[in-house]
Design a protein around this motif. Sequence first.
Motif, short mmCIF file in Angstrom:
data_model
loop_
_atom_site.label_atom_id
_atom_site.label_comp_id
_atom_site.label_asym_id
_atom_site.label_seq_id
_atom_site.Cartn_x
_atom_site.Cartn_y
_atom_site.Cartn_z
N ALA A 1 0.82 -1.21 0.00
CA ALA A 1 0.00 0.00 0.00
C ALA A 1 0.86 1.26 0.00
O ALA A 1 0.52 2.25 -0.66
N LEU A 2 1.97 1.25 0.71
CA LEU A 2 2.85 2.41 0.76
C LEU A 2 3.44 2.71 -0.61
O LEU A 2 3.49 3.87 -1.05
N VAL A 3 3.90 1.67 -1.30
CA VAL A 3 4.47 1.87 -2.65
C VAL A 3 3.40 2.41 -3.58
O VAL A 3 3.66 3.30 -4.40
N ALA A 4 2.18 1.90 -3.48
CA ALA A 4 1.08 2.37 -4.33
C ALA A 4 0.75 3.84 -4.08
O ALA A 4 0.24 4.52 -4.97
N LYS A 5 1.06 4.32 -2.88
CA LYS A 5 0.78 5.71 -2.52
C LYS A 5 1.95 6.65 -2.81
O LYS A 5 1.93 7.81 -2.43
N GLY A 6 2.99 6.14 -3.46
CA GLY A 6 4.10 7.00 -3.84
C GLY A 6 5.29 6.97 -2.92
O GLY A 6 6.23 7.76 -3.08
N VAL A 7 5.28 6.08 -1.93
CA VAL A 7 6.43 5.94 -1.05
C VAL A 7 7.52 5.18 -1.79
O VAL A 7 7.23 4.25 -2.55
N GLY A 8 8.77 5.56 -1.58
CA GLY A 8 9.88 4.90 -2.26
C GLY A 8 9.95 3.42 -1.95
O GLY A 8 9.62 2.98 -0.84
N LEU A 9 10.39 2.64 -2.93
CA LEU A 9 10.51 1.19 -2.74
C LEU A 9 11.45 0.88 -1.58
O LEU A 9 11.14 0.04 -0.73
N GLY A 10 12.59 1.55 -1.53
CA GLY A 10 13.55 1.32 -0.45
C GLY A 10 12.99 1.69 0.91
O GLY A 10 13.26 1.02 1.91
N THR A 11 12.21 2.77 0.96
CA THR A 11 11.59 3.19 2.22
C THR A 11 10.63 2.12 2.73
O THR A 11 10.63 1.77 3.91
N SER A 12 9.82 1.57 1.83
CA SER A 12 8.87 0.52 2.20
C SER A 12 9.58 -0.75 2.66
O SER A 12 9.20 -1.38 3.64
N LEU A 13 10.64 -1.11 1.94
CA LEU A 13 11.39 -2.32 2.31
C LEU A 13 12.13 -2.12 3.64
O LEU A 13 12.26 -3.06 4.43
N SER A 14 12.60 -0.90 3.91
CA SER A 14 13.26 -0.63 5.18
C SER A 14 12.29 -0.79 6.34
O SER A 14 12.65 -1.33 7.39
N PHE A 15 11.07 -0.31 6.16
CA PHE A 15 10.05 -0.50 7.18
C PHE A 15 9.81 -1.99 7.42
O PHE A 15 9.76 -2.45 8.56
N MET A 16 9.68 -2.73 6.34
CA MET A 16 9.41 -4.15 6.44
C MET A 16 10.57 -4.88 7.13
O MET A 16 10.35 -5.74 7.99
#
Length: 334
Positions: free
Chosen positions: A270-285
């Motif tokens: 959902a974060l990536v779909a909302k324009g959050v960077g791929l690396g940012t989303s993976l870092s959260f994960m």
Amino acid sequence: MNIFQWINSQLLKMDWLHNLIELLVENVFGLSIQERIGGSIHFFIYDVIKIFILLSVLIFIISYIQSYFPPERTKKILGRFSGITGNILGALLGTVTPFCSCSSIPLFIGFTSAGLPLGVTFSFLISSPLVDLASVLLLASIFNWKIAIGYVVVGLILAVVGGTMISKLKLEKYVEPFVYGNKSLDIEQESMTRKDRIDYSAEQVLTIIKRVWLYILIGVGIGAAIHNWIPENAITAILGKDKWYSVLIATVVGIPMYADIFGTLPIAEALVAKGVGLGTSLSFMMGVTALSLPSIIMLKQVVKSKLLITFVGLVTVGIIIIGYVFNSFSYLFI
């Protein structure tokens, strides 16, 4: 290529299920998936069913493979290697153990007590919750194969580098003394028949599903809310691709949480779909799965503060670096 695309779309992404749930929402509930409520219901039902199906099948397969590598056999295999080779094998071993960070710690204690190098056991401890065979296919089902393979590669690199650095720092004296007195791995393992392995695998499916189902529902629920209810500009204002600090925030926010990769994937989607960077989303994960607060508390019971701080610091820095690398080269993956 056509066969691979069919397998990817129908077996992993489950396009048939997506279309089926769309019919359910629109014809039974009378809602459009283009609207917030209909879209949220579709996102939730589709992702929950897809994740549970994939998870059950993959855990069964992984557990069947894992049944050939009980702790005693694993100890003997890893005990033959040292240095970077041992760290690589420790990290690879973590990929076939479908454990969250908390349930990996008892094995970490067992390996350490059996005399395996500390760096090898930490490579296992990092990779076990972070990277497994199930995560590869789930990532591919939600994103694509490039992202799935890239995530696994950097996860293994982080595990090997982290374990190697801990080994070089000679931190064995910061493990609590009682750990070395634990001889739980010296028990001989019984040979298993094919039926035993099938029964074991089925039991593992039930055990892990019981442990993670709530986190999956929560994660998918959060993902549905982000996907359909939170405005894109509100998210990108904090975690947008143009914000240099987004990776730092995502990593720090993820650490106090407790879930495994299966619960965090829908949020990352959902974060990536909302324009959050791929690396940012993976870092959260990665922050959620590798450095959850409960696992840190458990680890504190078996290692002293200096070793714990070193471990958390190395993994945190590694996750942040990985996040910035993925953000910088996201065009190669999406």
